[in-house]
Enzyme design. Structure first.
Site, PDB file in Angstrom:
ATOM      1  N   LYS A  77       0.815  -1.222   0.000  1.00 49.32           N
ATOM      2  CA  LYS A  77       0.000   0.000   0.000  1.00 49.32           C
ATOM      3  C   LYS A  77       0.851   1.276   0.000  1.00 49.32           C
ATOM      4  CE  LYS A  77      -4.029  -2.070   2.222  1.00 49.32           C
ATOM      5  NZ  LYS A  77      -4.929  -2.063   3.364  1.00 49.32           N
ATOM      6  N   ASP A 113      -9.817   2.436   3.168  1.00 52.86           N
ATOM      7  CA  ASP A 113      -9.872   1.613   4.391  1.00 52.86           C
ATOM      8  C   ASP A 113     -10.590   2.331   5.542  1.00 52.86           C
ATOM      9  OD1 ASP A 113      -8.641  -0.645   3.404  1.00 52.86           O
ATOM     10  OD2 ASP A 113      -6.625  -0.022   4.021  1.00 52.86           O
TER      11      ASP A 113
HETATM   12  P1  NDP Z   1       1.786  -2.731   9.966  1.00 50.71           P
HETATM   13  O1  NDP Z   1       2.850  -3.764   9.765  1.00 50.71           O
HETATM   14  O2  NDP Z   1       1.876  -1.455   9.210  1.00 50.71           O
HETATM   15  O3  NDP Z   1       1.723  -2.320  11.539  1.00 50.71           O
HETATM   16  C1  NDP Z   1       1.789  -3.307  12.496  1.00 50.71           C
HETATM   17  C2  NDP Z   1       1.349  -2.755  13.850  1.00 50.71           C
HETATM   18  O4  NDP Z   1       1.160  -3.873  14.728  1.00 50.71           O
HETATM   19  C3  NDP Z   1       2.370  -1.856  14.516  1.00 50.71           C
HETATM   20  O5  NDP Z   1       1.686  -0.904  15.302  1.00 50.71           O
HETATM   21  C4  NDP Z   1       3.146  -2.847  15.390  1.00 50.71           C
HETATM   22  O6  NDP Z   1       3.758  -2.261  16.511  1.00 50.71           O
HETATM   23  C5  NDP Z   1       2.008  -3.713  15.867  1.00 50.71           C
HETATM   24  N1  NDP Z   1       2.443  -5.048  16.298  1.00 50.71           N
HETATM   25  C6  NDP Z   1       2.950  -6.039  15.527  1.00 50.71           C
HETATM   26  N2  NDP Z   1       3.190  -7.133  16.290  1.00 50.71           N
HETATM   27  C7  NDP Z   1       2.825  -6.817  17.562  1.00 50.71           C
HETATM   28  C8  NDP Z   1       2.826  -7.537  18.791  1.00 50.71           C
HETATM   29  N3  NDP Z   1       3.252  -8.798  18.873  1.00 50.71           N
HETATM   30  N4  NDP Z   1       2.357  -6.923  19.895  1.00 50.71           N
HETATM   31  C9  NDP Z   1       1.905  -5.632  19.827  1.00 50.71           C
HETATM   32  N5  NDP Z   1       1.889  -4.900  18.687  1.00 50.71           N
HETATM   33  C10 NDP Z   1       2.337  -5.495  17.568  1.00 50.71           C
HETATM   34  O7  NDP Z   1       0.393  -3.498   9.692  1.00 50.71           O
HETATM   35  P2  NDP Z   1      -0.970  -2.833   9.186  1.00 50.71           P
HETATM   36  O8  NDP Z   1      -1.180  -1.597   9.963  1.00 50.71           O
HETATM   37  O9  NDP Z   1      -0.956  -2.761   7.702  1.00 50.71           O
HETATM   38  O10 NDP Z   1      -2.082  -3.943   9.548  1.00 50.71           O
HETATM   39  C11 NDP Z   1      -2.566  -4.103  10.868  1.00 50.71           C
HETATM   40  C12 NDP Z   1      -3.724  -5.089  10.878  1.00 50.71           C
HETATM   41  O11 NDP Z   1      -4.862  -4.514  10.240  1.00 50.71           O
HETATM   42  C13 NDP Z   1      -3.462  -6.407  10.136  1.00 50.71           C
HETATM   43  O12 NDP Z   1      -4.004  -7.477  10.919  1.00 50.71           O
HETATM   44  C14 NDP Z   1      -4.253  -6.273   8.852  1.00 50.71           C
HETATM   45  O13 NDP Z   1      -4.675  -7.528   8.352  1.00 50.71           O
HETATM   46  C15 NDP Z   1      -5.436  -5.449   9.348  1.00 50.71           C
HETATM   47  N6  NDP Z   1      -6.130  -4.720   8.277  1.00 50.71           N
HETATM   48  C16 NDP Z   1      -7.456  -4.999   8.048  1.00 50.71           C
HETATM   49  C17 NDP Z   1      -8.167  -4.334   7.071  1.00 50.71           C
HETATM   50  C18 NDP Z   1      -9.615  -4.670   6.856  1.00 50.71           C
HETATM   51  O14 NDP Z   1     -10.171  -4.275   5.809  1.00 50.71           O
HETATM   52  N7  NDP Z   1     -10.271  -5.335   7.773  1.00 50.71           N
HETATM   53  C19 NDP Z   1      -7.542  -3.301   6.231  1.00 50.71           C
HETATM   54  C20 NDP Z   1      -6.151  -3.044   6.572  1.00 50.71           C
HETATM   55  C21 NDP Z   1      -5.488  -3.753   7.542  1.00 50.71           C
HETATM   56  P3  NDP Z   1       5.291  -1.714  16.430  1.00 50.71           P
HETATM   57  O15 NDP Z   1       5.176  -0.334  15.857  1.00 50.71           O
HETATM   58  O16 NDP Z   1       5.729  -1.746  17.837  1.00 50.71           O
HETATM   59  O17 NDP Z   1       6.031  -2.670  15.533  1.00 50.71           O
END
Ligand code: NDP
Length: 277
Positions: A77, A113
């Site tokens: 994206k 989104d």
């Molecule tokens: P990113 O990789 O951009 O961001 C990941 C986020 O998750 C960061 O804030 C990261 O924290 C946090 N994170 C990852 N692992 C952990 C953990 N073990 N414990 C706590 N925090 C954690 O991902 P996206 O933002 O693109 O996606 C996030 C979710 O949203 C996904 O599950 C995706 O499938 C879902 N999604 C759903 C959509 C829908 O239409 N329903 C649309 C878009 C996304 P840190 O900064 O500390 O690494």
């Protein structure tokens, strides 16, 4: 149900697609085909698996060979956003694109989104005046902040594992509050889980002191066959909870509207997805 093809075969009917990697399990072809049946529109909507270094050429080839509209999903994206020459204001703020089209010789981008999330929640709650907690500060979080404010929420607090990332978001969205932990003095009307930890978290990592009996818990992550870990936790804590399948359908509807000028019946398609195990 979802189908996968790597090479477009024909431009007639009009071609649309979603690009990502992995992509085989994408529900977008099913959703767009269902919308097209409702609207009486003929189209082909494919799931295209793209190698990380081939996104730019993949997008260019798609439109050069007559493709009309493209959805973009993880992990592309942000890269798709960078490819576009013209972006909607909400796409600009999100820093990421999930909907592309070609117009007047330029690649246009939108991010649907956040609108999808707001539309889905609005079926259950009015967002106006709610205090909201956002868990996560990644790409999805960035895309939903402005649409939530536009929907009239009273306040938005972000908690992220890496707190600096939440402060980085605050630079773009100065109204965003940042807290280091979930458990501070506040109870929230809506909690949005936007981390990618998803189903991997078996031990609840969340603090139920943030909840009150009418809190709605919303997980961006979804699972069609069983409740997500976050939904399970929230329900066990006595809250109403839902996963992000409705958001997926609603963001697709926004793209469909952009491309075809028709607003689909999203509730019907969401029901089909939930019932088709
Ligand atoms: P990113 O990789 O951009 O961001 C990941 C986020 O998750 C960061 O804030 C990261 O924290 C946090 N994170 C990852 N692992 C952990 C953990 N073990 N414990 C706590 N925090 C954690 O991902 P996206 O933002 O693109 O996606 C996030 C979710 O949203 C996904 O599950 C995706 O499938 C879902 N999604 C759903 C959509 C829908 O239409 N329903 C649309 C878009 C996304 P840190 O900064 O500390 O690494």
């Amino acid at each position: 149900m979802p189908h996968h093809r790597t090479k477009p075969i024909t431009n007639n009917p009009p071609r649309y697609a979603v690009m990502g990697n992995p992509i085989a399990h994408s529900l977008s072809p099913y959703i767009h085909a269902a919308f097209a049946r409702q609207a009486g529109v003929q189209l082909i909507y494919e799931a295209l698996c793209i190698e990380p270094d081939s996104l730019a050429s993949g997008i260019a080839d798609f439109f050069a060979t007559g493709g009309l509209g493209l959805n973009i999903t993880a992990p592309f994206k942000e890269a798709a956003f960078a490819q576009a020459s013209v972006r909607t204001p909400r796409c600009q703020l999100a820093g990421a694109a999930n909907t592309l089209w070609w117009q007047a010789g330029q690649l246009h981008a939108d991010n649907t989104d956040g609108a999808g999330l707001v539309a889905d929640i609005s079926r259950h709650r009015t967002l106006k005046g709610l205090q909201v907690l956002l868990l996560g500060a990644g790409g999805a979080a960035r895309g939903i902040i402005e649409p939530l404010f536009e929907a009239g929420i009273a306040g938005l607090t972000c908690v992220n594992r890496t707190v600096q990332r939440a402060y980085d978001l605050q630079k773009t969205f100065p109204r965003l509050r940042v807290e280091k932990e979930m458990a501070h003095a506040m109870r929230y009307d809506l909690i949005v889980h936007a981390t990618s930890a998803g189903q991997n978290l078996t031990q609840p990592a969340w603090d139920s002191r943030c909840l009150h009996p009418l809190t709605l818990a919303y997980d961006l992550f979804y699972n069609r066959t069983q409740p997500t870990a976050f939904v399970r936790w929230a329900k066990e804590s006595g809250c109403e909870a839902m996963d992000g399948l409705g958001m997926l359908v609603e963001q697709a509807a926004e793209a469909f509207w952009r491309w075809h000028g028709v607003q689909p019946d999203t509730a019907a398609v969401l029901k089909q997805l939930r019932e088709c195990k």
